[in-house]
Write an enzyme that holds these catalytic residues in place. Structure first.
Site, PDB file in Angstrom:
ATOM      1  N   ASP A   1       0.808  -1.241  -0.112  1.00 37.73           N
ATOM      2  CA  ASP A   1       0.170  -0.038   0.029  1.00 37.73           C
ATOM      3  C   ASP A   1       0.968   1.181  -0.125  1.00 37.73           C
ATOM      4  O   ASP A   1       2.136   1.006   0.190  1.00 37.73           O
ATOM      5  CB  ASP A   1      -1.125  -0.018   1.152  1.00 37.73           C
ATOM      6  CG  ASP A   1      -2.340   0.791   0.811  1.00 37.73           C
ATOM      7  OD1 ASP A   1      -2.296   1.829  -0.105  1.00 37.73           O
ATOM      8  OD2 ASP A   1      -3.206   0.579   1.510  1.00 37.73           O
TER       9      ASP A   1
HETATM   10  C1  BGC Z   1      -5.307   3.312  -0.080  1.00 39.17           C
HETATM   11  C2  BGC Z   1      -5.365   2.165  -1.021  1.00 39.17           C
HETATM   12  C3  BGC Z   1      -5.246   2.866  -2.381  1.00 39.17           C
HETATM   13  C4  BGC Z   1      -3.878   3.475  -2.536  1.00 39.17           C
HETATM   14  C5  BGC Z   1      -3.662   4.146  -3.806  1.00 39.17           C
HETATM   15  C6  BGC Z   1      -3.890   4.079  -0.394  1.00 39.17           C
HETATM   16  O1  BGC Z   1      -3.950   5.126   0.640  1.00 39.17           O
HETATM   17  O2  BGC Z   1      -5.136   2.570   0.967  1.00 39.17           O
HETATM   18  O3  BGC Z   1      -6.481   1.442  -0.686  1.00 39.17           O
HETATM   19  O4  BGC Z   1      -5.325   1.885  -3.568  1.00 39.17           O
HETATM   20  O5  BGC Z   1      -3.762   4.533  -1.515  1.00 39.17           O
HETATM   21  O6  BGC Z   1      -4.584   5.189  -4.097  1.00 39.17           O
END
Ligand code: BGC
Length: 737
Positions: free
Chosen positions: A283
Site C-alpha cells: 500500500d
Molecule cells: C489506500 C489504497 C489505495 C492506495 C492508492 C492508499 O492510501 O489505502 O486503498 O489503493 O492508496 O491510491
C-alpha cells in the site's frame, strides 16, 4: 552490430516470434520472462519493482519520464487518460533500453466515470451479478482511459462501522464477501485481463485491515489465526481462486507483524498454500512505514523486510530502489528474491498483452465513457442496492400524480455525496441529485418544494423554520440526511455513529409537524438512528448510490422499483455496542433479560437496531416448509436444503432467502449463525417457489486447534429466512465418513 546485445536481440526475436497475444501459452510466457530477466541490470530489475504516483489531476510527473527512460520505473498510479498514458508509454517503448511497458494503475473502486453505488451498497443487493456487471463497465471505461490495473476489489471484512473504509467493502460477512470478491474480480478481469475491455484487478488490503482497533484507520490488529482464516481470509481466497492478478499488502500490523512485512500471510498462506502466482504491491508507502511500526530501523531494513516477506512492488516510497543493490551486496537480499519479484511482475505485464499493445486508442476514449447502457445499469444497480428499513402504514410508495412533496435536508440537492469517497473520475455534473430525480419523476400535477434545513456539518439551525414551513404546507416530507463523501472512506474513522451536525434535530422538527415523514439516508456506514427508527414511519437506506442515485431513489420512492436489498452489515443502536456482528460466538452466559449475570448491557438492549440481512419490500413474503434431503450426511457428503417462498402481498417483488448454519457442539466455540447461502428471487403476487441450497464440506467445517480445516461429526442447526433474526429451522447430523 547494433545497439542491441546478442542475448537481448534473442529475447526480442523470441518475443516477436511468440507474439505476446492473449493466446500466448503460460510456458511461453515463462520462457519470455526468463529471457528478458536475463538481460536486465540490477537497476532495471529494481525499477520494475517501483511504482510512483502521478499528479492529483491525473497527469504524470515530468521527472518520472526520465526514470522510465532509464528503466527505473515499472508502474505509476493515478496517471490516466489515453493521451497522457500514451505519452508516458511512448518513452518506455521507444526510449528505454529494454522497452518494458509501464503498468498504469488507479483506484477504480465502484466505477471509473460512470459511478455505481459504493461497494457496501452494491453488497446490499445480495446479487453478485450486479457487482460483476458494474465492475465490467468500470473496466471498459478505465481501459479506454489508458488504465490497465485497478486497486480493487477491496475485500476487507469490516465489523466496525466507525472505520470509514467499511463503505469500500462488502460488509461484515465472509460468505457474502467472498461472493462479491469473486464477482468483482470476474467483472474487472473477465477470463482474460488482457482483453481490450478488461483490466487487472487487485484484492486488497491483505490482510485484516478492517480489524483496526477502535475502528481507527491504519490501526493495529490483533486476532487469532482462526479468525484470520475464517473471517478475514475467505474473500481473498475467493479472489485468488477467481484468478485475481495482484494483491495489495495492508498498512496495519497483524499480531505484531506488519502486513507489509508478514511472511506468514504473504508467503506461507498466499504462495505456499494458495499457489498465487501474481504479484503483491505494497500500500501507499507501507514499506517505508515499517520504520514507524518499529520493525525496521531505517529504509534499508524496511526494504529487506518487505521484499523478503513477499511484497513485490513498492508503492510510492523508494526503499527497494534506493537500497536494493546495497542489500544485495550485504546478502540481506538474495538475487533469487529480487528476480522472483521481477518475474511475477513481468509475467503479469505479458499476460496483460502490454508488450504487444502498449498504447490506448485515444479516439475511443470519449465514446467509452458514460454510455447510455452504463448509465441505465448504474440506475438499475442503485435501485437494487437501496434498503427499505421501515415502512409503516404504507407511507411509501408516494403518488407521483398528485399532491405536494417537501424535499428537505442538506443531502437532498447534493451531487457529491452520492459518489462516495473513491469516485474514480466521476463528476458531480454527471450526477443526479435526489431532488433532480424526484422532479424528473413526478407529473405536472405534483408540487415539489425544497428546503435545505441545515448543513451536514456545523451548528446552524437557521434553515429549520423554512423547512418546517415547507413541510407544513405539503402533504408529505422526504428528508435527506447522512454523511458527506469526505466522512467515509480512507482516513475517515468516526467516534460516533450519530448523524453529524444538527441533522437529527432537523428530522425531529419535521416529524413534529405531524406530516408523514420519510427519512432517506445518504451515507457510507451503519448509523445509530434509534430515534428515527422509533418515530418516523418510513426509512430508506440509499447508501451513496453513484451517478444515478437520485433517479434510483425516485424510482423507489414512487414505486417504479420495489426495494429488495438487505443490510450486509449490522446496524447497532449506538456506537457503544460496536463491534456488533451477527456471526458472533455464544459466550458461556448468553443474554437473558431476567438474569443480570449474562452477557448484555445495563443501559441498552443487546440486540441490534437492524440485524444483518434485514430489509423490507412493498410486498410481503412468507418463507415456510423447510425440507432437508436427509436427516444425516457423512462429513464429506452433501445436503440439500429447501424452503418455499411465497409473495403474499399485492406487488411483484424480490426476497433474499438466506440460509444460516450453526455447528451445535464442536471442539471449539462456533458462531451462533453463519451465512452459507443466499438467493434473491423475484415473485409475482401470489407466486410461490421452492428455493434450494446445497451444503457441503466447504460450508460445514472450521479451522481447529491444530489449524486444520475439519468437518466435525455432530449435530447442526440449519436456519432459513428473510434476515438473520427471523428464521425457521431444522436440525441434521454429520456422521464420520
Ligand atoms: C489506500 C489504497 C489505495 C492506495 C492508492 C492508499 O492510501 O489505502 O486503498 O489503493 O492508496 O491510491
Amino acid at each position: 552490430m547494433s545497439r542491441f546485445s546478442r542475448p537481448l536481440l534473442l529475447a526480442l526475436v523470441l518475443l516477436a516470434v511468440l507474439g505476446t497475444s492473449n493466446s500466448q501459452r503460460p510456458r511461453d510466457i515463462e520462457q519470455t520472462v526468463n529471457s528478458l530477466l536475463s538481460q536486465m541490470t540490477l537497476e532495471e530489475k529494481l525499477g520494475q519493482l517501483q511504482q510512483l504516483d502521478g499528479e492529483g489531476n491525473g497527469n504524470f510527473r515530468p521527472e518520472h519520464l526520465d526514470l522510465i527512460r532509464k528503466g527505473l520505473l515499472g508502474s505509476t498510479l493515478n496517471v490516466r487518460g489515453a493521451r497522457r498514458t500514451n505519452e508516458v508509454q511512448r518513452v518506455a517503448m521507444t526510449e528505454s533500453r529494454l522497452k518494458i511497458p509501464v503498468l498504469f494503475g488507479f483506484d477504480v473502486i465502484h466505477g471509473y466515470r460512470t459511478i455505481f453505488p459504493i461497494p457496501l451498497g452494491e453488497a446490499s443487493s445480495f446479487d453478485p451479478s450486479m457487482a460483476e456487471r458494474s465492475a465490467a463497465v468500470a473496466a471498459q471505461e478505465a481501459n479506454n482511459a489508458g488504465l490497465r490495473w485497478t486497486f480493487a476489489p477491496m475485500v476487507d471484512i469490516a465489523r466496525d462501522p466507525r472505520w470509514g473504509r467499511i463503505s469500500e467493502g462488502a460488509g461484515e460477512d465472509p460468505f457474502l464477501g467472498a461472493a462479491f470478491a469473486r464477482a468483482r474480480v470476474r467483472g474487472f478481469q473477465g477470463d482474460n485481463y488482457g482483453a481490450p475491455d478488461k483490466i487487472l484487478a487487485c484484492a486488497k488490503h491483505w490482510v485484516a485491515y478492517g480489524n483496526a482497533e477502535g475502528g481507527r484507520d491504519y490501526n493495529t490488529t490483533d486476532l487469532s489465526e482462526n479468525t484470520l482464516r475464517e473471517i478475514y481470509f475467505p474473500p481473498f481466497k475467493a479472489a485468488v481462486d477467481a484468478g485475481v492478478g495482484t494483491l495489495m499488502s495492508s498498512f496495519n500490523a497483524v499480531n505484531g507483524v506488519p502486513a507489509s512485512a508478514n511472511a506468514f500471510t504473504l508467503t506461507k498462506v498466499l504462495r505456499d498454500e494458495w499457489k498465487f502466482d501474481g504479484f503483491v504491491v505494497s500500500d501507499y508507502t507501507s514499506v517505508k512505514e515499517l520504520i514507524n511500526h518499529g520493525v525496521a530501523a531505517n529504509e534499508e531494513d524496511a526494504a529487506a523486510a518487505a521484499l523478503n516477506a513477499g511484497v513485490d512492488m513498492e508503492m510510492v516510497s523508494r526503499s527497494y530502489n534506493t537500497f536494493g543493490s546495497k542489500l544485495l551486496q550485504q546478502k540481506r537480499l538474495s538475487q533469487a528474491t529480487i528476480d522472483e519479484a521481477v518475474r511475477r511482475i513481468l509475467r503479469i505485464k505479458f499476460r496483460l498483452g502490454l508488450f504487444d499493445h502498449p498504447y490506448t486508442d485515444e479516439a475511443r476514449e470519449p465514446f467509452s465513457l458514460l454510455r447510455t447502457n452504463s448509465i441505465h445499469l448504474a440506475r438499475e444497480i442503485a435501485g437494487r442496492s437501496m434498503v427499505l428499513l421501515k415502512n409503516e402504514r404504507e407511507t411509501l410508495p408516494l403518488n407521483k400524480n398528485a399532491g405536494s412533496i417537501a424535499v428537505i435536508g442538506p443531502l437532498a440537492d447534493d451531487r457529491r455525496a452520492p459518489l462516495g469517497w473513491w469516485a474514480g473520475d466521476g463528476k458531480d455534473e454527471n450526477t443526479v441529485s435526489p431532488l433532480a430525480g424526484i422532479k424528473a419523476k413526478v407529473s405536472g400535477q405534483t408540487k415539489v418544494g425544497y428546503a435545505r434545513g441545515c448543513e451536514v456539518k456545523g451548528d446552524s439551525t437557521a434553515g429549520f423554520q423554512e423547512a418546517v414551513n415547507l413541510a407544513r404546507a405539503s402533504d408529505v416530507a422526504v428528508v435527506f440526511v447522512g454523511e458527506l463523501h469526505e466522512m467515509v472512506g480512507e482516513a475517515a474513522s468516526r467516534s460516533t455513529l450519530d448523524l453529524p451536525g444538527r441533522q437529527m434535530e432537523l428530522v425531529q422538527a419535521i416529524q413534529a409537524t405531524g406530516k408523514p415523514t420519510i427519512v432517506v439516508l445518504v451515507n457510507g456506514r451503519p448509523l445509530s438512528i434509534e430515534w428515527i427508527a422509533g418515530n418516523v414511519p418510513a426509512i430508506l437506506e440509499s447508501w451513496m448510490g453513484g451517478t444515478e442515485s437520485g433517479n434510483a431513489i425516485a424510482d423507489i420512492l414512487f414505486g417504479d422499483v420495489n426495494p429488495g436489498a438487505k443490510l450486509p452489515v449490522t446496524f447497532p443502536r449506538s456506537v457503544g455496542q460496536v463491534p456488533m456482528y451477527y456471526n458472533h460466538m455464544n459466550t458461556g452466559r448468553p443474554p437473558e433479560a431476567e438474569n443480570r449475570y449474562t452477557s448484555k448491557y445495563i443501559d441498552s438492549p443487546w440486540t441490534p437496531l437492524f440485524p444483518f440481512g434485514y430489509g423490507l419490500s412493498y410486498t410481503t413474503f412468507k418463507i415456510s416448509n423447510l425440507q432437508l434431503s436427509a436427516p444425516r450426511i457423512p462429513a464429506n457428503g452433501k445436503l440439500t436444503v429447501s424452503v418455499e417462498v411465497e409473495n403474499t402481498g399485492k406487488r411483484t417483488g424480490d426476497e433474499v432467502v438466506q440460509l444460516y448454519i450453526r455447528d451445535l457442539v464442536a471442539s471449539m466455540t462456533r458462531p451462533v449463525k453463519e451465512l452459507k447461502g443466499f438467493q434473491r428471487v423475484t415473485l409475482q403476487p401470489g407466486e410461490k417457489r421452492r428455493v434450494e441450497f446445497v451444503l457441503a464440506q466447504e460450508h460445514l467445517g472450521f479451522w481447529n486447534r491444530e489449524m486444520r480445516y475439519v468437518v466435525e461429526p455432530g449435530e447442526f442447526r440449519v436456519m432459513v429466512g428473510a434476515n438473520s433474526a427471523e428464521l425457521i429451522e431444522a436440525k441434521f447430523e454429520v456422521i464420520p465418513n
